[in-house]
Scaffold this motif. Structure first.
Motif, mmCIF file in Angstrom:
data_model
loop_
_atom_site.group_PDB
_atom_site.id
_atom_site.type_symbol
_atom_site.label_atom_id
_atom_site.label_comp_id
_atom_site.label_asym_id
_atom_site.label_seq_id
_atom_site.Cartn_x
_atom_site.Cartn_y
_atom_site.Cartn_z
ATOM 1 N N PHE A 79 28.757 -47.660 -35.244
ATOM 2 C CA PHE A 79 30.151 -47.539 -34.813
ATOM 3 C C PHE A 79 30.921 -46.632 -35.766
ATOM 4 C CE2 PHE A 79 34.598 -48.762 -35.041
ATOM 5 C CZ PHE A 79 34.989 -48.770 -33.710
ATOM 6 N N ALA A 80 30.769 -46.867 -37.071
ATOM 7 C CA ALA A 80 31.460 -46.050 -38.067
ATOM 8 C C ALA A 80 30.981 -44.602 -38.015
ATOM 9 C CB ALA A 80 31.243 -46.639 -39.459
ATOM 10 N N LEU A 81 29.673 -44.397 -37.842
ATOM 11 C CA LEU A 81 29.134 -43.042 -37.816
ATOM 12 C C LEU A 81 29.579 -42.290 -36.566
ATOM 13 C CD1 LEU A 81 25.511 -43.659 -39.151
ATOM 14 C CD2 LEU A 81 27.469 -42.706 -40.379
ATOM 15 N N PHE A 82 29.615 -42.968 -35.427
ATOM 16 C CA PHE A 82 30.078 -42.315 -34.206
ATOM 17 C C PHE A 82 31.561 -41.986 -34.315
ATOM 18 C CE2 PHE A 82 27.176 -42.003 -30.537
ATOM 19 C CZ PHE A 82 27.864 -41.041 -29.823
ATOM 20 N N THR A 83 32.324 -42.878 -34.945
ATOM 21 C CA THR A 83 33.742 -42.612 -35.167
ATOM 22 C C THR A 83 33.923 -41.390 -36.059
ATOM 23 O OG1 THR A 83 34.275 -44.959 -34.919
ATOM 24 C CG2 THR A 83 35.882 -43.593 -36.059
ATOM 25 N N ALA A 84 33.095 -41.272 -37.088
ATOM 26 C CA ALA A 84 33.166 -40.107 -37.972
ATOM 27 C C ALA A 84 32.829 -38.827 -37.222
ATOM 28 C CB ALA A 84 32.225 -40.297 -39.163
ATOM 29 N N ALA A 146 20.075 -40.445 -35.947
ATOM 30 C CA ALA A 146 20.524 -39.188 -36.557
ATOM 31 C C ALA A 146 20.374 -38.031 -35.578
ATOM 32 C CB ALA A 146 19.722 -38.913 -37.827
ATOM 33 N N ALA A 147 19.261 -38.022 -34.810
ATOM 34 C CA ALA A 147 19.055 -36.955 -33.826
ATOM 35 C C ALA A 147 20.106 -37.021 -32.727
ATOM 36 C CB ALA A 147 17.656 -37.070 -33.230
ATOM 37 N N LEU A 148 20.434 -38.231 -32.274
ATOM 38 C CA LEU A 148 21.438 -38.359 -31.211
ATOM 39 C C LEU A 148 22.813 -37.940 -31.702
ATOM 40 C CD1 LEU A 148 21.735 -41.038 -28.533
ATOM 41 C CD2 LEU A 148 23.749 -40.587 -29.917
ATOM 42 N N LEU A 149 23.178 -38.315 -32.933
ATOM 43 C CA LEU A 149 24.475 -37.910 -33.478
ATOM 44 C C LEU A 149 24.554 -36.392 -33.639
ATOM 45 C CD1 LEU A 149 25.095 -40.646 -36.211
ATOM 46 C CD2 LEU A 149 26.152 -40.459 -33.962
#
Length: 327
Positions: A79-84, A146-149
């Motif tokens: 959640f935090a990484l997608f928000t970033a 990581a690949a999806l982000l």
């Protein structure tokens, strides 16, 4: 005269400084010079949009693997990484469109366009977040996350540069962004993603995205200066066709998903999974009322702003929760 001189000297020696102290306004505490910048960066990151990232719990919730220590830790992380990642896209987009936004009646108040956040700072912070988020995902989560982000960032930045000006592709890109949010939780926990889950989520997202575009087109009909350039290219009839088609496919996909037993016996009191189809279809029909009226704005505003729709959503979640718990 002998008495006047001491009085004059006293006035010059002590009176004038006292008067100067009285005339000088007292110094008040001023906020640090970077507080306005930090506030501007936060506004540019669009905190209101962060609610969309709650979709990361969709796959684990559907699989009944939500309430474990590992799941909660990983889901909080993604959640935090997608928000970033989303914040990085917003920052870079606003920096790129700063000049155009200054000429817009509403967008000129955005922090970057208004000068609260300098354009180089927006680029630098956005670029740093875009690099750090996938790196942290590769370190603390699964490589697929990581690949999806990384794919999400590349797609969204391409959207900011050119894809938002391409008919149909712009709808597909925004829809895929929602689908990626729904997928990432499953990838983080190693949960196999059902084809029906992907179809339902993807077309459900397309339904809401195209309903929002349709509403914008209806509200901007006959007015100059549409908020989205492509609204002048789409017709309201076409956008209506898209959200109706997407709603139909989403309902079909959910029904097939709910009816799929997968060879696992169920001992629940009632067939909650099958009964949840009723609530899902009612939710789609209720949402379509706002789409048809041209008032379907942000999905979270539509759901939370209508008590009946919010109640239907709660009933659906309760039914699906009972199905997952096999109660």
């Amino acid at each position: 005269m002998t008495e006047t001189a001491p009085l004059t000297g006293t006035a010059r020696g002590t009176g004038e400084p006292a008067l100067l102290e009285q005339r000088t306004p007292p110094r008040t505490g001023t906020p640090p010079p970077d507080r306005g910048l930090l506030r501007g960066l936060l506004r540019t990151a669009r905190p209101k949009q962060w609610v969309k990232n709650v979709l990361v719990v969709a796959a684990p919730a559907a699989a009944g693997q939500l309430f474990t220590a590992r799941a909660l830790t990983q889901l909080a992380l993604v959640f935090a990484l997608f928000t970033a990642c989303a914040a990085a896209v917003y920052l870079i987009n606003d920096a790129r469109d700063a000049e155009a936004d200054r000429a817009h009646p509403t967008k000129r108040h955005r922090p970057v366009a208004a000068g609260q956040v300098p354009v180089p700072v927006a680029y630098a912070v956005g670029g740093a977040l875009a690099v750090l988020a996938p790196a942290v995902a590769a370190w603390l989560s699964e490589p697929l996350v990581a690949a999806l982000l990384t794919a999400y960032l590349g797609m969204q930045l391409a959207y900011c540069v050119s894809l938002k000006h391409v008919l149909v592709v712009d709808l597909a890109v925004v829809t895929t962004g929602f689908l990626m949010r729904a997928m990432v939780g499953g990838l983080a926990l190693g949960i196999p993603l059902s084809r029906w889950f992907l179809i339902t989520t993807g077309f459900g997202a397309l339904f809401m995205v195209s309903a929002k575009r349709y509403s914008e087109a209806v509200q901007m009909a006959g007015k100059a200066g549409a908020t989205r350039a492509l609204l002048t290219e789409y017709t309201t009839g076409y956008l209506r066709f898209v959200w109706q088609l997407a709603a139909g496919v989403a309902v079909l996909g959910y029904c097939l998903w709910a009816l799929e037993e997968g060879g696992v016996p169920h001992t629940s009191v009632l067939p909650w999974r099958q009964l949840s189809m009723v609530a899902f279809i009612l939710a789609i029909l209720r949402y379509a009322v706002f789409a048809d009226r041209g008032t379907a704005g942000e999905p979270e505003d539509v759901v939370l702003g209508d008590r009946a729709l919010a109640l239907i959503a709660l009933v659906w979640m309760a039914m699906y929760g009972l199905a997952v718990a096999n109660w």
